[in-house]
Design a protein around this motif. Sequence first.
Motif, mmCIF file in Angstrom:
data_model
loop_
_atom_site.group_PDB
_atom_site.id
_atom_site.type_symbol
_atom_site.label_atom_id
_atom_site.label_comp_id
_atom_site.label_asym_id
_atom_site.label_seq_id
_atom_site.Cartn_x
_atom_site.Cartn_y
_atom_site.Cartn_z
ATOM 1 N N GLU A 46 -68.344 34.357 -71.690
ATOM 2 C CA GLU A 46 -67.553 35.703 -71.304
ATOM 3 C C GLU A 46 -66.221 35.236 -71.210
ATOM 4 O OE1 GLU A 46 -67.148 39.412 -68.182
ATOM 5 O OE2 GLU A 46 -69.041 38.130 -68.330
ATOM 6 N N PRO A 47 -65.256 35.716 -72.053
ATOM 7 C CA PRO A 47 -65.301 36.426 -73.126
ATOM 8 C C PRO A 47 -66.237 35.777 -74.197
ATOM 9 C CG PRO A 47 -63.268 35.405 -73.014
ATOM 10 C CD PRO A 47 -63.799 35.023 -71.708
ATOM 11 N N LEU A 48 -66.753 36.631 -75.051
ATOM 12 C CA LEU A 48 -67.831 35.876 -76.016
ATOM 13 C C LEU A 48 -67.113 35.201 -76.943
ATOM 14 C CD1 LEU A 48 -69.439 39.462 -76.788
ATOM 15 C CD2 LEU A 48 -70.633 37.297 -75.701
ATOM 16 N N THR A 49 -67.696 34.182 -77.508
ATOM 17 C CA THR A 49 -67.214 33.497 -78.376
ATOM 18 C C THR A 49 -68.279 33.569 -79.978
ATOM 19 O OG1 THR A 49 -66.524 31.704 -76.811
ATOM 20 C CG2 THR A 49 -66.385 31.149 -79.364
ATOM 21 N N THR A 50 -69.476 33.261 -79.624
ATOM 22 C CA THR A 50 -70.604 33.431 -80.897
ATOM 23 C C THR A 50 -71.403 34.274 -80.536
ATOM 24 O OG1 THR A 50 -71.827 31.719 -80.001
ATOM 25 C CG2 THR A 50 -69.857 30.888 -81.230
ATOM 26 N N GLN A 51 -72.521 34.348 -81.362
ATOM 27 C CA GLN A 51 -73.697 34.988 -80.812
ATOM 28 C C GLN A 51 -74.664 34.608 -80.015
ATOM 29 O OE1 GLN A 51 -76.083 35.916 -84.543
ATOM 30 N NE2 GLN A 51 -74.342 36.306 -85.853
ATOM 31 N N ILE A 52 -74.263 33.300 -79.429
ATOM 32 C CA ILE A 52 -75.262 32.885 -78.252
ATOM 33 C C ILE A 52 -74.976 33.847 -77.093
ATOM 34 C CG2 ILE A 52 -75.485 30.942 -76.736
ATOM 35 C CD1 ILE A 52 -76.589 30.503 -79.530
ATOM 36 N N GLY A 53 -73.707 34.106 -77.001
ATOM 37 C CA GLY A 53 -73.404 35.140 -75.927
ATOM 38 C C GLY A 53 -74.037 36.547 -76.151
ATOM 39 N N ILE A 54 -73.995 36.909 -77.307
ATOM 40 C CA ILE A 54 -74.435 38.298 -77.629
ATOM 41 C C ILE A 54 -75.982 38.221 -77.288
ATOM 42 C CG2 ILE A 54 -75.234 39.774 -79.422
ATOM 43 C CD1 ILE A 54 -72.440 40.003 -79.101
ATOM 44 N N PHE A 55 -76.664 37.294 -77.594
ATOM 45 C CA PHE A 55 -78.267 37.136 -77.414
ATOM 46 C C PHE A 55 -78.406 36.869 -75.973
ATOM 47 C CE2 PHE A 55 -78.474 36.477 -82.004
ATOM 48 C CZ PHE A 55 -79.615 37.582 -82.354
ATOM 49 N N ALA A 56 -77.501 36.314 -75.359
ATOM 50 C CA ALA A 56 -77.906 35.932 -73.719
ATOM 51 C C ALA A 56 -77.631 37.240 -73.190
ATOM 52 C CB ALA A 56 -76.861 34.785 -73.421
ATOM 53 N N GLY A 57 -76.638 38.165 -73.416
ATOM 54 C CA GLY A 57 -76.487 39.230 -72.916
ATOM 55 C C GLY A 57 -77.569 40.379 -73.246
ATOM 56 N N ALA A 58 -78.212 40.307 -74.326
ATOM 57 C CA ALA A 58 -79.135 41.220 -74.855
ATOM 58 C C ALA A 58 -80.481 40.770 -74.417
ATOM 59 C CB ALA A 58 -79.114 41.283 -76.503
ATOM 60 N N CYS A 59 -80.940 39.646 -74.003
ATOM 61 C CA CYS A 59 -82.137 39.314 -73.416
ATOM 62 C C CYS A 59 -82.432 40.010 -72.170
ATOM 63 C CB CYS A 59 -82.156 37.742 -73.362
ATOM 64 S SG CYS A 59 -83.442 37.119 -72.261
ATOM 65 N N GLN A 60 -83.679 40.506 -72.177
ATOM 66 C CA GLN A 60 -83.970 41.342 -71.048
ATOM 67 C C GLN A 60 -84.926 40.601 -69.915
ATOM 68 O OE1 GLN A 60 -82.788 45.066 -70.843
ATOM 69 N NE2 GLN A 60 -81.589 43.767 -72.085
ATOM 70 N N ALA A 61 -84.140 39.918 -69.124
ATOM 71 C CA ALA A 61 -84.739 38.835 -68.108
ATOM 72 C C ALA A 61 -83.728 38.866 -67.067
ATOM 73 C CB ALA A 61 -84.855 37.692 -68.932
ATOM 74 N N LYS A 62 -84.325 38.538 -65.836
ATOM 75 C CA LYS A 62 -83.608 38.284 -64.662
ATOM 76 C C LYS A 62 -82.863 36.894 -64.906
ATOM 77 C CE LYS A 62 -83.829 37.863 -59.566
ATOM 78 N NZ LYS A 62 -84.630 37.582 -58.548
ATOM 79 N N HIS A 63 -81.433 36.984 -64.454
ATOM 80 C CA HIS A 63 -80.401 35.792 -64.773
ATOM 81 C C HIS A 63 -80.712 35.115 -63.445
ATOM 82 C CE1 HIS A 63 -77.014 33.417 -64.980
ATOM 83 N NE2 HIS A 63 -76.940 33.533 -66.129
ATOM 84 N N VAL A 64 -80.958 33.835 -63.474
ATOM 85 C CA VAL A 64 -81.182 32.945 -62.333
ATOM 86 C C VAL A 64 -80.147 31.714 -62.465
ATOM 87 C CG1 VAL A 64 -83.675 33.723 -61.994
ATOM 88 C CG2 VAL A 64 -83.266 31.955 -63.400
ATOM 89 N N ALA A 65 -80.264 31.060 -61.287
ATOM 90 C CA ALA A 65 -79.330 29.877 -60.953
ATOM 91 C C ALA A 65 -80.279 28.897 -60.228
ATOM 92 C CB ALA A 65 -78.015 29.995 -60.617
ATOM 93 N N ALA A 66 -80.123 27.654 -60.223
ATOM 94 C CA ALA A 66 -80.707 26.510 -59.482
ATOM 95 C C ALA A 66 -80.664 26.877 -58.096
ATOM 96 C CB ALA A 66 -80.267 25.061 -59.973
ATOM 97 N N SER A 67 -79.502 26.974 -57.836
ATOM 98 C CA SER A 67 -79.219 27.466 -56.214
ATOM 99 C C SER A 67 -79.553 28.804 -55.708
ATOM 100 C CB SER A 67 -77.752 26.920 -55.831
ATOM 101 O OG SER A 67 -76.869 27.761 -56.655
#
Length: 369
Positions: free
Chosen positions: A55-76
């Motif tokens: 973000e801002p989007l560069t490629t479809q990697i960002g598109i698919f990451a946004g479209a993926c219906q899952a809970k965003h988590v981080a190690a901490s």
Amino acid sequence: TRLLRGGEEPADQLTQEANSAIITIFVTMNIEKDSSKNCKSVLVVFFEGTANTLEPLTTQIGIFAGACQAKHVAASGEIGEGPWKMAFDGCGVTHGTLGVLFAAGLEEQCNSVLSVVEEITKRQKGSTLKVAAVGLSRGGVACMKLALKLSKFTSTEVSLSMLMFDPVAGNAVWTGFPYTAPFSQNLQSCHNLERILAIYPYEPLPDIAMHAPTLVKYPPGANVEEDVSLGCHQGALFMTSRHSTNSHTIASNLSFRRIFDYLQSEGIELVFPQGYYEPTIEHCLEICRTELKRAAPPAIRIAHDKTGRNRKIVRRHHRIHECKWLNKHHRQLYEAFHNSEAGHNETPNDEEKVMYLLTFEDRSFVCMS
């Protein structure tokens, strides 16, 4: 850096800015929805290319990451209930010059994923966590590193599938300098790596760019599919469009369909913003048929082949080689389309010699003229 839009013209600037705002809002909202159709014990990981941002989007990697219906988590952070997702900017974004030159930061990103996997597996003993990793360029190398780290788990604890789009370590073709990720490209010990889809655009970049892709050693018994596609590196992962004749967009349409089908086959739910064009199988078949007939010059792209087969990525001469298929993806699309139609059961004759226009050839046997 911003996403290149298919068929971009100055007169369309207002519409383009509006579309960009819609996409940015969609990713920022980070839509999360639990679906009973999908297995909850799934972690999806997205690795962007070196200089790319989510973000801002560069490629479809960002598109698919946004479209993926899952809970965003981080190690901490709090992990909670699945399915989960993690997404990372390119290592050049997070670690500057060292990330650009030496892929610094990939270990840190993979260790973050490892921490989350360890926490999930502790909580759900007796069940298998499915990890699906998607990476572009140096993000593909991150997938390799992640596979090695996750090999410490048994196959009943963690199973891994990964899609690598033009995995590039960033090493010189002839000298190997700066020797990035030298021990990450042999994955034979990754016993729980079950499925791999590796996609390689055929158009080469200049040698000075040090973007020769890596062909990897995989574990015996893994489901491995390597294929050659249209486009040039991440230029084949930009915005989709229904009507554009821009070469980047044509390649990006096919890439989108390939990644979409892969993620869906892994049981991952995807929801895209309203108005975002999702190329259909019919449209992609039309692209393949048109490209198969196009009078494009033959091409050779050198690769770092870690399997010892010394392969190159090639586009064959369309007049000398009578190819029925553009690539493996073309054949798969054909089979999927005809098998889905009532009353049709047309499939290619398995006995005929398969010849792809875009393919791999051993260096000693490459014949382009």
